[in-house]
Design a protein around this motif. Structure first.
Motif, PDB file in Angstrom:
ATOM      1  N   TRP A 137     -74.229 -16.331 -37.369  1.00 21.55           N
ATOM      2  CA  TRP A 137     -74.501 -14.831 -37.062  1.00 21.55           C
ATOM      3  C   TRP A 137     -74.713 -14.791 -35.452  1.00 21.55           C
ATOM      4  O   TRP A 137     -74.305 -13.772 -34.873  1.00 21.55           O
ATOM      5  CB  TRP A 137     -75.729 -14.276 -37.684  1.00 21.55           C
ATOM      6  N   ILE A 138     -75.601 -15.686 -34.966  1.00 23.86           N
ATOM      7  CA  ILE A 138     -75.817 -15.869 -33.538  1.00 23.86           C
ATOM      8  C   ILE A 138     -74.351 -15.841 -32.718  1.00 23.86           C
ATOM      9  O   ILE A 138     -74.073 -15.245 -31.727  1.00 23.86           O
ATOM     10  CB  ILE A 138     -76.948 -16.654 -33.087  1.00 23.86           C
ATOM     11  N   ASP A 139     -73.771 -16.995 -33.310  1.00 27.14           N
ATOM     12  CA  ASP A 139     -72.383 -17.240 -32.400  1.00 27.14           C
ATOM     13  C   ASP A 139     -71.250 -15.958 -32.549  1.00 27.14           C
ATOM     14  O   ASP A 139     -70.539 -15.945 -31.770  1.00 27.14           O
ATOM     15  CB  ASP A 139     -71.897 -18.585 -33.143  1.00 27.14           C
ATOM     16  N   ALA A 140     -71.327 -15.325 -33.836  1.00 22.10           N
ATOM     17  CA  ALA A 140     -70.662 -14.152 -33.843  1.00 22.10           C
ATOM     18  C   ALA A 140     -71.193 -13.068 -33.205  1.00 22.10           C
ATOM     19  O   ALA A 140     -70.218 -12.043 -33.133  1.00 22.10           O
ATOM     20  CB  ALA A 140     -70.196 -14.089 -35.450  1.00 22.10           C
ATOM     21  N   GLY A 141     -72.091 -12.832 -32.900  1.00 26.64           N
ATOM     22  CA  GLY A 141     -72.657 -11.810 -31.924  1.00 26.64           C
ATOM     23  C   GLY A 141     -73.229 -10.852 -32.844  1.00 26.64           C
ATOM     24  O   GLY A 141     -73.481  -9.495 -32.493  1.00 26.64           O
ATOM     25  N   ALA A 142     -73.306 -11.147 -34.251  1.00 26.17           N
ATOM     26  CA  ALA A 142     -73.862 -10.220 -35.295  1.00 26.17           C
ATOM     27  C   ALA A 142     -75.431 -10.059 -35.190  1.00 26.17           C
ATOM     28  O   ALA A 142     -75.915  -8.761 -35.677  1.00 26.17           O
ATOM     29  CB  ALA A 142     -73.492 -10.755 -36.458  1.00 26.17           C
ATOM     30  N   ILE A 143     -75.939 -10.996 -34.613  1.00 23.98           N
ATOM     31  CA  ILE A 143     -77.661 -10.726 -34.239  1.00 23.98           C
ATOM     32  C   ILE A 143     -78.142 -11.236 -33.122  1.00 23.98           C
ATOM     33  O   ILE A 143     -77.123 -12.160 -32.414  1.00 23.98           O
ATOM     34  CB  ILE A 143     -78.474 -11.388 -35.585  1.00 23.98           C
ATOM     35  N   PHE A 144     -79.151 -10.964 -32.652  1.00 24.82           N
ATOM     36  CA  PHE A 144     -79.678 -11.385 -31.408  1.00 24.82           C
ATOM     37  C   PHE A 144     -80.677 -12.370 -31.660  1.00 24.82           C
ATOM     38  O   PHE A 144     -81.444 -12.335 -32.669  1.00 24.82           O
ATOM     39  CB  PHE A 144     -80.203 -10.497 -30.751  1.00 24.82           C
ATOM     40  N   GLY A 145     -80.505 -13.668 -31.166  1.00 26.69           N
ATOM     41  CA  GLY A 145     -81.605 -14.499 -31.251  1.00 26.69           C
ATOM     42  C   GLY A 145     -81.405 -15.784 -30.171  1.00 26.69           C
ATOM     43  O   GLY A 145     -80.211 -16.130 -29.857  1.00 26.69           O
ATOM     44  N   ASP A 146     -82.539 -16.531 -29.684  1.00 23.70           N
ATOM     45  CA  ASP A 146     -82.490 -17.536 -28.620  1.00 23.70           C
ATOM     46  C   ASP A 146     -82.223 -18.967 -29.450  1.00 23.70           C
ATOM     47  O   ASP A 146     -81.329 -19.507 -29.161  1.00 23.70           O
ATOM     48  CB  ASP A 146     -83.819 -17.901 -27.938  1.00 23.70           C
ATOM     49  N   SER A 147     -82.539 -18.832 -30.712  1.00 20.90           N
ATOM     50  CA  SER A 147     -82.486 -20.118 -31.619  1.00 20.90           C
ATOM     51  C   SER A 147     -82.421 -19.845 -32.910  1.00 20.90           C
ATOM     52  O   SER A 147     -82.994 -19.079 -33.636  1.00 20.90           O
ATOM     53  CB  SER A 147     -83.593 -21.293 -31.170  1.00 20.90           C
ATOM     54  N   ALA A 148     -81.444 -20.483 -33.683  1.00 19.54           N
ATOM     55  CA  ALA A 148     -81.329 -20.183 -34.992  1.00 19.54           C
ATOM     56  C   ALA A 148     -82.590 -20.724 -35.752  1.00 19.54           C
ATOM     57  O   ALA A 148     -82.876 -20.178 -36.950  1.00 19.54           O
ATOM     58  CB  ALA A 148     -80.170 -21.243 -35.519  1.00 19.54           C
TER      59      ALA A 148
END
Length: 193
Positions: A137-148
């Motif tokens: 989700w982070i890689d796809a830009g679907a959510i914001f987050g510094d770390s999974a």
């Protein structure tokens, strides 16, 4: 088939009466056999209890893995909120999961270490799956987050808080309020505003 019948009866009595309150005599009676005959299938009450516990653990694990294997990377909001609702639903309706939930919080004292090993094992497995999902989700830009890992652990904090509510209260309004409040703040934190 006899082993499954014995485990089903064990599940029933362990769930109703806890480890201490369940007797092998009751369990044997439930399946129409003598108590001594149970020892042909199980070493004793502890062995039966731990097998019933591991079966319940597998049900929880497969339910969660199945849910996430069917969710894509397009809609994390729907997938995550749906997961929280699924958990509440499963733990309210599935006898094996009610048993698992109670025993993970209140294990028989002499089996606490064995139960803890099973609980930590499932938590580690779920965390690995969730971290992969969050990374997607982070890689796809679907959510914001510094770390999974951070987004996963925060999400699991919500899951834990709901599980606690299910164990202690099971008050629908409190459960719903806790779900909505936790979810609102969490989603605000990881969504792109």
């Amino acid at each position: 088939m006899k082993i499954d019948d014995i485990k089903a009866a064990g599940l029933k009595y362990f769930t109703l009466h806890g480890y201490e309150g369940a007797s092998l005599a009751q369990i044997a009676d439930e399946v129409g056999m003598k108590k001594q005959s149970l020892y042909a299938h199980f070493k004793g009450k502890d062995d039966l209890f731990l097998q019933v516990l591991r079966d319940a653990k597998e049900v929880e694990l497969s339910s969660k893995l199945h849910y996430f294997s069917n969710s894509g990377s397009q809609n994390p909001e729907k997938d995550l909120y749906g997961f929280l609702q699924l958990m509440i639903d499963l733990f309210q309706k599935n006898v094996q999961l009610k048993f698992w939930l109670r025993m993970s919080f209140f294990p028989p004292a002499h089996l606490a270490k064995a139960v803890e090993i099973e609980v930590i094992d499932i938590e580690d497995k779920i965390q690995v799956v969730l971290e992969r999902k969050f990374q997607d989700w982070i890689d796809a830009g679907a959510i914001f987050g510094d770390s999974a890992k951070t987004t996963t652990l925060a999400f699991l904090g919500i899951v834990d808080s709901l599980m606690l509510e299910l164990v202690y209260g099971n008050d629908e309004k409190r459960l719903k309020d806790k779900l909505e409040a936790s979810w609102t703040v969490y989603w605000r934190g990881i969504s792109h505003h």
